[in-house]
Write a protein that holds these residues in place. Sequence first.
Motif, PDB file in Angstrom:
ATOM      1  N   HIS C 263       0.850  -1.184   0.000  1.00 53.65           N
ATOM      2  CA  HIS C 263       0.000   0.000   0.000  1.00 53.65           C
ATOM      3  C   HIS C 263       0.893   1.244   0.000  1.00 53.65           C
ATOM      4  O   HIS C 263       1.493   1.579   1.022  1.00 53.65           O
ATOM      5  CB  HIS C 263      -0.878  -0.049   1.249  1.00 53.65           C
ATOM      6  CG  HIS C 263      -1.828   1.087   1.354  1.00 53.65           C
ATOM      7  ND1 HIS C 263      -2.633   1.489   0.310  1.00 53.65           N
ATOM      8  CD2 HIS C 263      -2.085   1.930   2.376  1.00 53.65           C
ATOM      9  CE1 HIS C 263      -3.351   2.520   0.695  1.00 53.65           C
ATOM     10  NE2 HIS C 263      -3.040   2.809   1.939  1.00 53.65           N
ATOM     11  N   LEU C 265       1.906   4.787   0.445  1.00 51.61           N
ATOM     12  CA  LEU C 265       1.359   5.891   1.235  1.00 51.61           C
ATOM     13  C   LEU C 265       1.822   7.239   0.705  1.00 51.61           C
ATOM     14  O   LEU C 265       1.061   8.187   0.658  1.00 51.61           O
ATOM     15  CB  LEU C 265       1.788   5.732   2.700  1.00 51.61           C
ATOM     16  CG  LEU C 265       1.279   4.460   3.374  1.00 51.61           C
ATOM     17  CD1 LEU C 265       1.981   4.248   4.715  1.00 51.61           C
ATOM     18  CD2 LEU C 265      -0.222   4.524   3.578  1.00 51.61           C
ATOM     19  N   SER C 266       3.093   7.338   0.353  1.00 53.57           N
ATOM     20  CA  SER C 266       3.576   8.615  -0.177  1.00 53.57           C
ATOM     21  C   SER C 266       4.664   8.363  -1.209  1.00 53.57           C
ATOM     22  O   SER C 266       5.359   7.343  -1.168  1.00 53.57           O
ATOM     23  CB  SER C 266       4.108   9.518   0.951  1.00 53.57           C
ATOM     24  OG  SER C 266       5.184   8.910   1.628  1.00 53.57           O
ATOM     25  N   SER C 300      -3.298   7.511 -10.695  1.00 48.52           N
ATOM     26  CA  SER C 300      -4.049   6.457 -11.380  1.00 48.52           C
ATOM     27  C   SER C 300      -3.522   5.084 -10.984  1.00 48.52           C
ATOM     28  O   SER C 300      -4.280   4.133 -10.832  1.00 48.52           O
ATOM     29  CB  SER C 300      -3.943   6.676 -12.882  1.00 48.52           C
ATOM     30  OG  SER C 300      -4.259   5.506 -13.582  1.00 48.52           O
ATOM     31  N   LEU C 301      -2.206   4.978 -10.783  1.00 49.93           N
ATOM     32  CA  LEU C 301      -1.618   3.659 -10.518  1.00 49.93           C
ATOM     33  C   LEU C 301      -1.774   3.207  -9.071  1.00 49.93           C
ATOM     34  O   LEU C 301      -2.072   2.050  -8.811  1.00 49.93           O
ATOM     35  CB  LEU C 301      -0.133   3.659 -10.900  1.00 49.93           C
ATOM     36  CG  LEU C 301       0.150   3.654 -12.409  1.00 49.93           C
ATOM     37  CD1 LEU C 301       1.594   4.046 -12.689  1.00 49.93           C
ATOM     38  CD2 LEU C 301      -0.145   2.277 -13.000  1.00 49.93           C
ATOM     39  N   VAL C 302      -1.523   4.117  -8.121  1.00 46.64           N
ATOM     40  CA  VAL C 302      -1.507   3.655  -6.727  1.00 46.64           C
ATOM     41  C   VAL C 302      -2.668   4.182  -5.904  1.00 46.64           C
ATOM     42  O   VAL C 302      -2.820   3.793  -4.747  1.00 46.64           O
ATOM     43  CB  VAL C 302      -0.171   3.973  -6.011  1.00 46.64           C
ATOM     44  CG1 VAL C 302       0.991   3.379  -6.780  1.00 46.64           C
ATOM     45  CG2 VAL C 302       0.003   5.453  -5.789  1.00 46.64           C
ATOM     46  N   GLY C 303      -3.491   5.042  -6.478  1.00 45.14           N
ATOM     47  CA  GLY C 303      -4.667   5.519  -5.755  1.00 45.14           C
ATOM     48  C   GLY C 303      -4.587   7.000  -5.438  1.00 45.14           C
ATOM     49  O   GLY C 303      -3.503   7.572  -5.319  1.00 45.14           O
ATOM     50  N   HIS C 305      -5.247   8.513  -2.781  1.00 45.63           N
ATOM     51  CA  HIS C 305      -4.847   8.854  -1.411  1.00 45.63           C
ATOM     52  C   HIS C 305      -3.367   9.213  -1.299  1.00 45.63           C
ATOM     53  O   HIS C 305      -2.935   9.801  -0.310  1.00 45.63           O
ATOM     54  CB  HIS C 305      -5.100   7.640  -0.508  1.00 45.63           C
ATOM     55  CG  HIS C 305      -4.198   6.506  -0.886  1.00 45.63           C
ATOM     56  ND1 HIS C 305      -4.522   5.595  -1.871  1.00 45.63           N
ATOM     57  CD2 HIS C 305      -2.942   6.180  -0.476  1.00 45.63           C
ATOM     58  CE1 HIS C 305      -3.534   4.751  -2.032  1.00 45.63           C
ATOM     59  NE2 HIS C 305      -2.556   5.072  -1.195  1.00 45.63           N
ATOM     60  N   VAL C 307       0.192  10.647  -0.951  1.00 43.17           N
ATOM     61  CA  VAL C 307       0.750  11.979  -0.691  1.00 43.17           C
ATOM     62  C   VAL C 307       1.961  12.114  -1.609  1.00 43.17           C
ATOM     63  O   VAL C 307       2.887  11.319  -1.518  1.00 43.17           O
ATOM     64  CB  VAL C 307       1.173  12.105   0.785  1.00 43.17           C
ATOM     65  CG1 VAL C 307       1.886  13.426   1.033  1.00 43.17           C
ATOM     66  CG2 VAL C 307      -0.044  11.970   1.689  1.00 43.17           C
ATOM     67  N   PRO C 309       4.205  15.095  -2.811  1.00 43.81           N
ATOM     68  CA  PRO C 309       4.817  16.401  -3.062  1.00 43.81           C
ATOM     69  C   PRO C 309       5.889  16.261  -4.151  1.00 43.81           C
ATOM     70  O   PRO C 309       6.612  15.267  -4.184  1.00 43.81           O
ATOM     71  CB  PRO C 309       5.451  16.766  -1.723  1.00 43.81           C
ATOM     72  CG  PRO C 309       5.615  15.478  -0.989  1.00 43.81           C
ATOM     73  CD  PRO C 309       4.496  14.591  -1.465  1.00 43.81           C
TER      74      PRO C 309
ATOM     75  N   HIS D   4      -5.795  -0.376 -10.180  1.00 40.50           N
ATOM     76  CA  HIS D   4      -5.804   0.593  -9.082  1.00 40.50           C
ATOM     77  C   HIS D   4      -5.599  -0.107  -7.747  1.00 40.50           C
ATOM     78  O   HIS D   4      -6.127  -1.190  -7.520  1.00 40.50           O
ATOM     79  CB  HIS D   4      -7.139   1.326  -9.036  1.00 40.50           C
ATOM     80  CG  HIS D   4      -7.240   2.391 -10.048  1.00 40.50           C
ATOM     81  ND1 HIS D   4      -6.903   3.686  -9.814  1.00 40.50           N
ATOM     82  CD2 HIS D   4      -7.620   2.336 -11.342  1.00 40.50           C
ATOM     83  CE1 HIS D   4      -7.104   4.396 -10.905  1.00 40.50           C
ATOM     84  NE2 HIS D   4      -7.531   3.605 -11.860  1.00 40.50           N
ATOM     85  N   ALA D   5      -4.844   0.535  -6.891  1.00 35.42           N
ATOM     86  CA  ALA D   5      -4.714   0.026  -5.524  1.00 35.42           C
ATOM     87  C   ALA D   5      -6.038   0.267  -4.807  1.00 35.42           C
ATOM     88  O   ALA D   5      -6.620   1.347  -4.922  1.00 35.42           O
ATOM     89  CB  ALA D   5      -3.602   0.749  -4.796  1.00 35.42           C
TER      90      ALA D   5
END
Lengths: 440, 440, 440, 440
Positions: C263, C265-266, C300-303, C305, C307, C309, D4-5
Motif C-alpha cells: 500500500h 502511502l507517499s 491512477s496507478l496507486v490511488g 490517497h 501523498v 509532493p 488501481h490500488a
Amino acid sequence: MEHHAQHDPAAQPTDAARGTRAADWNQGRVGLWLIGARGSVATTVAVGVHALAARVAPPTGCTTSGPGFAEVPLPGFDEIVIGGHDLSTTPVGQRAEQLAAAGMIPPAIVAAVRDELDVVDAEIRPGYDPTTHPGSQAEVVARLAADIVAFRERNGLAHVTVVDVSSTEPLPADRPEFHDPALLAAAIAEPGVVVLPPSSIAALAAVEAGASYACFTPSAGLGLPALRAIAQPRIAFAGQDGKTGETLLRTVLAPMFVERGMHVLSWAGANLLGGGDGQTLADPEAVRSKLASKTRGLHSLVGEHVVAPLHIDNVPDLGDVKTAWDHVHAEGFLSSRITLQTTWTAYDSMLAAPLVIDLARLLSLAGAAGVVGVVPALGSFFKDPWGSDVHAFADQATALKSWAADLGEQVAVRDAAAAVERSEDAAAPAAEPAPIGGVR
Amino acid sequence: MEHHAQHDPAAQPTDAARGTRAADWNQGRVGLWLIGARGSVATTVAVGVHALAARVAPPTGCTTSGPGFAEVPLPGFDEIVIGGHDLSTTPVGQRAEQLAAAGMIPPAIVAAVRDELDVVDAEIRPGYDPTTHPGSQAEVVARLAADIVAFRERNGLAHVTVVDVSSTEPLPADRPEFHDPALLAAAIAEPGVVVLPPSSIAALAAVEAGASYACFTPSAGLGLPALRAIAQPRIAFAGQDGKTGETLLRTVLAPMFVERGMHVLSWAGANLLGGGDGQTLADPEAVRSKLASKTRGLHSLVGEHVVAPLHIDNVPDLGDVKTAWDHVHAEGFLSSRITLQTTWTAYDSMLAAPLVIDLARLLSLAGAAGVVGVVPALGSFFKDPWGSDVHAFADQATALKSWAADLGEQVAVRDAAAAVERSEDAAAPAAEPAPIGGVR
Amino acid sequence: MEHHAQHDPAAQPTDAARGTRAADWNQGRVGLWLIGARGSVATTVAVGVHALAARVAPPTGCTTSGPGFAEVPLPGFDEIVIGGHDLSTTPVGQRAEQLAAAGMIPPAIVAAVRDELDVVDAEIRPGYDPTTHPGSQAEVVARLAADIVAFRERNGLAHVTVVDVSSTEPLPADRPEFHDPALLAAAIAEPGVVVLPPSSIAALAAVEAGASYACFTPSAGLGLPALRAIAQPRIAFAGQDGKTGETLLRTVLAPMFVERGMHVLSWAGANLLGGGDGQTLADPEAVRSKLASKTRGLHSLVGEHVVAPLHIDNVPDLGDVKTAWDHVHAEGFLSSRITLQTTWTAYDSMLAAPLVIDLARLLSLAGAAGVVGVVPALGSFFKDPWGSDVHAFADQATALKSWAADLGEQVAVRDAAAAVERSEDAAAPAAEPAPIGGVR
Amino acid sequence: MEHHAQHDPAAQPTDAARGTRAADWNQGRVGLWLIGARGSVATTVAVGVHALAARVAPPTGCTTSGPGFAEVPLPGFDEIVIGGHDLSTTPVGQRAEQLAAAGMIPPAIVAAVRDELDVVDAEIRPGYDPTTHPGSQAEVVARLAADIVAFRERNGLAHVTVVDVSSTEPLPADRPEFHDPALLAAAIAEPGVVVLPPSSIAALAAVEAGASYACFTPSAGLGLPALRAIAQPRIAFAGQDGKTGETLLRTVLAPMFVERGMHVLSWAGANLLGGGDGQTLADPEAVRSKLASKTRGLHSLVGEHVVAPLHIDNVPDLGDVKTAWDHVHAEGFLSSRITLQTTWTAYDSMLAAPLVIDLARLLSLAGAAGVVGVVPALGSFFKDPWGSDVHAFADQATALKSWAADLGEQVAVRDAAAAVERSEDAAAPAAEPAPIGGVR
Ligand SMILES: NC(=O)c1ccc[n+]([C@@H]2O[C@H](COP(=O)([O-])OP(=O)(O)OC[C@H]3O[C@@H](n4cnc5c(N)ncnc54)[C@H](O)[C@@H]3O)[C@@H](O)[C@H]2O)c1
Ligand SMILES: NC(=O)c1ccc[n+]([C@@H]2O[C@H](COP(=O)([O-])OP(=O)(O)OC[C@H]3O[C@@H](n4cnc5c(N)ncnc54)[C@H](O)[C@@H]3O)[C@@H](O)[C@H]2O)c1
Ligand SMILES: NC(=O)c1ccc[n+]([C@@H]2O[C@H](COP(=O)([O-])OP(=O)(O)OC[C@H]3O[C@@H](n4cnc5c(N)ncnc54)[C@H](O)[C@@H]3O)[C@@H](O)[C@H]2O)c1
Ligand SMILES: NC(=O)c1ccc[n+]([C@@H]2O[C@H](COP(=O)([O-])OP(=O)(O)OC[C@H]3O[C@@H](n4cnc5c(N)ncnc54)[C@H](O)[C@@H]3O)[C@@H](O)[C@H]2O)c1
Ligand code: NA
Ligand code: NA
C-alpha cells in the motif's frame, strides 16, 4: 571568523599562476618527480600545473590556494618543473588526449598545454621493474637517485619533491630486513635478490637524492620501519595514501557523530571505479592494502567496535568516474535509529592531482626551511597519516594551516636576515641555509 | 589525540544519572522550563531526563556527556526539574505513550518513567494564546513570569532555564517597536493590542523571571533587536533554531569543500516529515522562517553565489521520522564535476531532545557563574547562531568545549574560595555570587 | 521468452541507418517537422537522425530499434528529413556545438554531421510569437500549415509528422471556445485577438497540413477538446508530455507495489535541472502544467490517497544533466515500513530525442496506413497518454508492440496487393491508399 | 484498465479472514508445513496467518489479495493450519515476542494471536540434522514424511503444502547421484552415508507425503535433477529463492532499459542485513548460492556482458532491516551516460511472509486441481524460477494471474459438475477428483 569561499572566475585565471604568492617565494624553481609519471593522476598533475601556470584554469581544488595560505611563501605554479619514473611508454601527451576524449579533462585545456606535456615526457625515465632487472636492488636505487639528481641539475632546481603515484602494490610479507637498516643494506646489495617492493626502492632513491618524499599510495613505499629510520635524519617526508573521496568524507562526518555523543554502530561502504586504478584494485592482493588504509581512520575515530564492511569493485564502464556509497547506522538518544547514506561521485584523478601539487609546494617550503623527518602536519592529505593519530579532517586542516604559517614565517625571517647579511658582506660565498630546528 | 567514542552499554546506564559529574556540581537542583511543554520534543526531553536519571538509558546523543566535558561541573540528570507552558491539554504521559506506540520511544522506557511524567505534567501551565487573551500583552508577560518564579520557588531551584520548543510561528512583519525598547514597552501596555508574537512574549517572561533562555525554534522569540537589548544586561541567552539534521550535516560538510578549494555551485535539499512539526511547517507562512534559518549558514560557509533550492514537505505517513536528501554540486580541479548526495533519516525529536538537555545544563552553569548577555559559544546548537558568524561545526564544537572548560574552572575556583571563606566566617550571611566578568 | 538486450557495438553502427528495416519500408522519404526546432531536444534529434543515418552511432535508446519491431516496416533513419518552426535564430549547428562543449554530445559526432545540420537549419521557419503578430490567429495557422506543405513538396515526402518540442507554456484559463469548434473558428478569425496559445496554433497547422502530430510537451497543444474534435477525423495524433525520466521510473515501479499488494502511502519527488527547460520551468506558471502531468499517472496507478509532493528546481550549474530523487513509503505486511529511494541522472534531451524519432517512425507508419484519430497505443511515450487510462509501462510496451505489428502487417498486405494490381494494370494511375479501418 | 490500488483500512480488517474468497473455496482446511518453522520468516508467517484470520490486520503485501484474484477460489486465511520442522527449540511464540521487541512486528498483533502461536508450536517436529543422525538418509525421509502425513490426518486437511524457509545451505559439490534417481535411491539407503543436503531430504519427504512443495531458499532442495525427475509425476512444485527485495526491483527495472533500447553496462549491488539470515550469509560458502541466484535473472534480462559485482554483508546492528543499494550504469542515445541508484529498506521477513502464504494458497488450489509437476506460472515469486526463462516481473505477474484464473475456473466447473452428480447420485462414494490435464 568563517572561511568564506572566494571564487571570482573572471579574476582567478589571471592570478592563477602565482598561486598564493601574496607572500613571495625567493628560492627559485622546484622539481616535482612523480613515480608513475605517465599514470592518470600524474598526467592530470602535468596538465594542471601547466594550465594553472598559463592561467587557463583557476586553482580550484588546491588546498594551498585557499585564504589560509595567502601569507605563506610557496613556489608558484609556473615555478614547478615535472619529471618522473614510469614503466609505461605511452607519452604523457597521448595519455592526456585519452583522458580528454573520455570526458575527464576539457579538450581545450589539454590543447593549451600540449607542448609542455612533451617537455614533461622528455623528463621521464624508466622505472624499476623487478621482473626484468638482473642486478642488485642497491644498484637500482643508485640508478633512480641519479635520475633525480640529474633532473635537478639539468633544470637548476632549488629543491626536488618525489611523490609516489604509481600503481598500488600488494603489501609484501613481513621480514627482518624491514626492521633493521643494517640487515636491509646487506640484503639489497646482493645481486639478483628481491627484498623490497618497487615503491620502497623508489623511496630509497628519493632519500639518496636528498629529495623530499610523499607517498600518495597505500604501497609499502617509505612506510617500512627500517626505511623510515634511514629517512628520518635526511629528508622531509609524509604519507600515506591520498585522502580524496570516501575516506575524506568519513573523516569529516565521523567527528560529528562523536561530538554529538551518537554511537556509530556500523559504517558500510561500496566503491565502484574503472580506469587504471580500478584494474589494479581488481587484484585481491593489491586491494588489501587499500582497504586497510581506508578503514584505519574510521576505527580510530568512532571506536574499534564499528562494523565496517568495505568493497572496491572494478567496473570498467565507469571509466575514471568513481562512485562511493556509504551507509552509516548510529544509535541516538534513547536507542533511536539514525541512518546516513552518502553517494560521492567524481573523477578520482581530479581529486588527487591538486593534492599532489599542494604536497610539492609544501614540501618545497619544508625543504627550503631545512626540515627533516616525518611531517605529521601534512596528515590532512592522507588516509593513513604517518606520525600522527589525528584523522578528524577539521583538526588536520587547522594543524596544517598553523604549521605552514609558522614555517613560512621562519623562512621569511631567515631570508630577510640573509638578505641583510648579503648586503653587508656581498663578497662572502653563499652559505647552506641553516636547518630550522623547531619543526624537526 | 583523537576523540574516541567511548560506549560501554553495560557500564553506561549505571553512570548515566550523574551525567558528567566527574567534576561536582554544587549549586543544587535546577529547573528546565519548556515553552511547548507537551509537544513532541518536550515530551522526549521529559522522558529522557528521567530515563537518564533512573539509569535505564545511557546519555547517547548528549553533547555534554562526551569526554570534553568530563571536568566541567554541570548539573546531573537527576538534578533537573521540568515544567513549562503549553496550549495543548493532552498530558505529557499520554503524549509519551503515543510516541511509543508510533515506534519512536521504546515502550519499556516510557513505562519506567511513567510516574515522573505525571509530576512533570503537574508543573505545566497554560501558555499564551493571542486569539483568546483580552488584556494587554504586558499582563501576559507578568503572568507567565510569575509561573516561572513560582516553579522555581516551589521546587527550591538554584536556577531556571527556559527553552522554547513550541510550534514554529510565521515571522511577524517588521515594525518600529521591534527596534526600540521604550516604544515596545508602551505598546505592550495597551490592552487588546497584539504587538509581539507569542514566542516573544514567552521570551520576555524569561527575562522578567531572571531565567536563562534558549530559542530552539526559528520563531521571533528573543531575536527582535529591542528584546535582545532588554535581555543583554539581565540574563544569559542563546539561539536560534536547533541544528539537528540536514543543517548539521551541511555545516559539517561545507567546510570540507572550502578547505579543499572546491567551488560549491549548488546545494539543493528536500525534507520530508510528518508529526506535529510537519503539520506546522505545511503552512507556507510558518515554513518561511525555517527555510531562511536553514539557508543562512550555507551562504555564509560557501558563498552567496550558491544556488540552494530547499523544500520542506509535510508527509503525514512518515510520522516523526524525518528524511532529508541533499544534492551538492561542486566544481573541482580543471572544472571537473563533483557531486555528493546525502540521505539522513532519524526521529527528529530524538535529535532535538538531548540538545535541549545540554542547553539546560550549560545555561545552568552560566547562570551559576553569573554570565549575562548573548552566549555565542553555544552556537553549535543552532542553525542561526546569535552573536556569531561561525557556522562550521568543528570550529563551533571546539569553541564550546573551551568556553565550558573555562567557565567550569571559574565556578570551581569561586566555589572553593567561597567554601574557605564560609569555613573562616561561618556566621556571615551567604552573599549573592559575584558575576564572572570575563564571559559577559 | 525474455526480451534479451542485443548490443554488439561493432555490428550496430553498420546496421544503424536502416534501423529496423528487416521488414522493408516502401513508402519513400518522410518528414519530421519540429515545433521548437532549434531547442535542445530538437537539436539532439537532428544530430541523432543524421548520426544514425551515417552509421557513426548505434540506435541505442530507440524503442523502435528493439527486437519487437524487427518485422515492422518503418522508415529508416536515412529516410527522415527534418525541418520545423522556432522563434530562436541560433542555428541548429551552433546549438549542437554548444551542447558538445557542455559535454552532452560527443564532439566527434557533431563534427561528423555538421553539414547536415546546416541543411536542417535551412528548413526551419519562424514560429508564431503572439506578442509580435498583428493579424488573426487563423492567418497564422494558414501560414504555418503552408510552411509544412511546402516542406513536404520541396522534399518530395510521402508523409510529414509534426512533433511539438517547444518550450513548455503556462496552461491557458479555460474558455467556451476550447470546447466548441464553431465558436473557436469564429474567434480565431478575428484580427488582433489571441484565443489559443502558440502550441495549439501549431497543432492546428499540423491538422490543416494533413500531417500526423505528437505533443511532446505538457502545453495545451492539441489537447483542448475542440481541437481534438477537429483533428479526430483528419490526422493521426498522440500525446502528451514525453515520459523520459522520473515519470518513466514511477510507472515502472508503481505496478510492482500494486501487484505485491503493498500500500503506497507517499511518493515524494525532487527534480534538479538546468538548461533551457530548467529556465522555462523556473516560471511557477509554466511548471504547473508539468507538475500536473507528472502526478496524474501516479494517482491512477496507486490511488488518489497517495501523498505526492513534487518539486522541479532550476539549478543552472547542472546544465543539461537532470537529477531526480524519489522517496517512496509503502506499507507492507502487518503494517511494516518499506521505503525505496531512487536517484536518476541523465542528459534529459538524450532521453527525449530517440523517442521523438520513434514517434516520427511510428506515426509515419500510421500515416501510410491511413490511420486517423487519437492513437492510444503510443501511450508508453507519454506522461499523460491521450485516449488511454493505462500508465503501467510494461502494459503500454506490450500494447505498443502489438499495435505496431498489426499495423505493419496490414500495410505489408495492402502494399503486396497493390503491387500485384500494379503489375496487372501497369498503366492505371496510383490510387490514394485506402485507410485501414481497424485502428481508427 | 489500470490495476488501481484498493485500500480502505477501515474495511479491510473486516474482510481479511476470507482473503479473496469472492469465489468460494470448497475443499476444506489446508496445511502449510514450514521447513525452518521457528525462523524469522516462518514466525512472521504464523503471526500473519492468524492475524489475518482474526481480522486484526489487513492482507497488505499478499499478492493473492489483489484484485486479479477476486474470482479465484483460494483457501481463506482462517482455513490454513501451520506446522513444520526445525532444529531450533525456541518456541514460535517466544521468537514472535523477540521480533516485536526488535520493532519488527507490532506488539499488539503478537499479543492478539499469542495463543494460536502455541498451537502452531505444538505442530513443530525436529528437523533433520546430518551431524547427529546416525541411520540412512532414506530413514530420515520416511520419518519426516510421516510427520507431514500425521499432521494432515490429525488436522483433517484436504491438502498440505511444504515450503522450505530454513537457513540457506552451502551448495553441495556435484555428484552422479544428483542426476540419476536409481543411483540416488541406492545411495540414501546406506546407513551413515550423507549424500543429500538437509533441504533435499526435506523436499523428498514432501514428495513422499504427497504434499505440494515450494523452495523459498537458494539451497539445493528439490532443485537437483534426480529429485525433480522423481517429483515431476507426483506433486506440484515451484522454486526457487523468494524474490522479495533487490532482485524484485531488478526484474522490474531491467525490462524498462531493454524496452527503451538502453544498453545496461553495469549493475552493482550492496546488501546490508543482520538477523538470522545475515548471520547465515556471513559464511562465504552459504552466500555463494544466494549470490548466484540473485545474478542469474539480471544476466538473462540485460545480457551476459553486464558487469554486476554484488555483495551481501552481515551487519548485526541493523537487525532484521535489510538495506540494498544498487547502482546501474546504462548507455543511452549517442553514448550518453545514464545512472540510476536505488536504495530499498524493509524488514526482510515482512516481505517474505506474505509470499509464503500466497504460495500455500496457490499450491493448495493446484493440489485441489490435481496439478502435478513444476509450475512455471509461480515464477514471479522466485529469484530463480524453475521451469521458466522469464524473469521480467510484469510478464510473470500477468502469467500468474491468467494461470490462477484458468485453474480456478476448472476447479469451479469440476466442483459444480461433481455437485450435480452428487445430488443425482447421493448414495455413490466420493471419487478422487480427476487431475486437470491442461496444466501439467
Ligand atoms: N583519488 C585518487 O586518484 C587516488 C587517491 C589515493 C591514492 N591513489 C593512488 O594513486 C596511484 C595512481 O593512481 P592512478 O589512477 O594514476 O593509476 P594508473 O594506473 O593510471 O597509473 C599508475 C602508473 O604507475 C605506473 N607504474 C606501475 N609500476 C611502476 C613502477 N614500478 N615504477 C614506476 N611507475 C610504475 C604505471 O605504469 C602507471 O602509469 C594508485 O596507487 C592509487 O591507489 C589515487
Ligand atoms: N529536530 C527537531 O525536532 C527540531 C529542530 C529544530 C527546531 N525544532 C523546533 O522545535 C519546535 C517543536 O517541535 P515539535 O516537533 O516538538 O512540535 P510539536 O508540534 O510536537 O510541539 C509544539 C508544541 O508547542 C505548543 N504550542 C503552540 N503554541 C504555543 C504557545 N503559544 N505557547 C506554548 N505552547 C505552544 C503546541 O501545543 C505543541 O504542544 C518546532 O518549532 C520545531 O521547528 C525542532
Ligand atoms: N526529457 C526531456 O527533455 C523532455 C521530456 C518531456 C517533455 N519535454 C519537453 O520538451 C520541450 C523542449 O525541451 P528542451 O529541453 O528542448 O527546451 P529548450 O528550451 O532547449 O527548447 C525549446 C525551444 O522551443 C522554442 N520555442 C519557444 N516558443 C516557441 C514557439 N512559439 N514556436 C516555436 N518554437 C518555440 C524555443 O525558442 C527553443 O528553441 C519542453 O517543453 C520540455 O518540457 C522534454
Ligand atoms: N526476504 C526474505 O526474508 C527471504 C527472501 C528469500 C529467501 N529467504 C530465505 O528464507 C530462509 C529463512 O530466512 P530467515 O530470515 O527466516 O532465517 P532464520 O535464520 O531466521 O531461520 C531459519 C530457520 O531454519 C532452521 N533450520 C536450519 N536448519 C534446518 C534444518 N535442517 N531443518 C529444519 N530447520 C532448519 C533454523 O533453526 C531457523 O529457525 C533463508 O534461507 C533465506 O535465505 C528469505
Ligand atoms: Na598514523
Ligand atoms: Na529458470
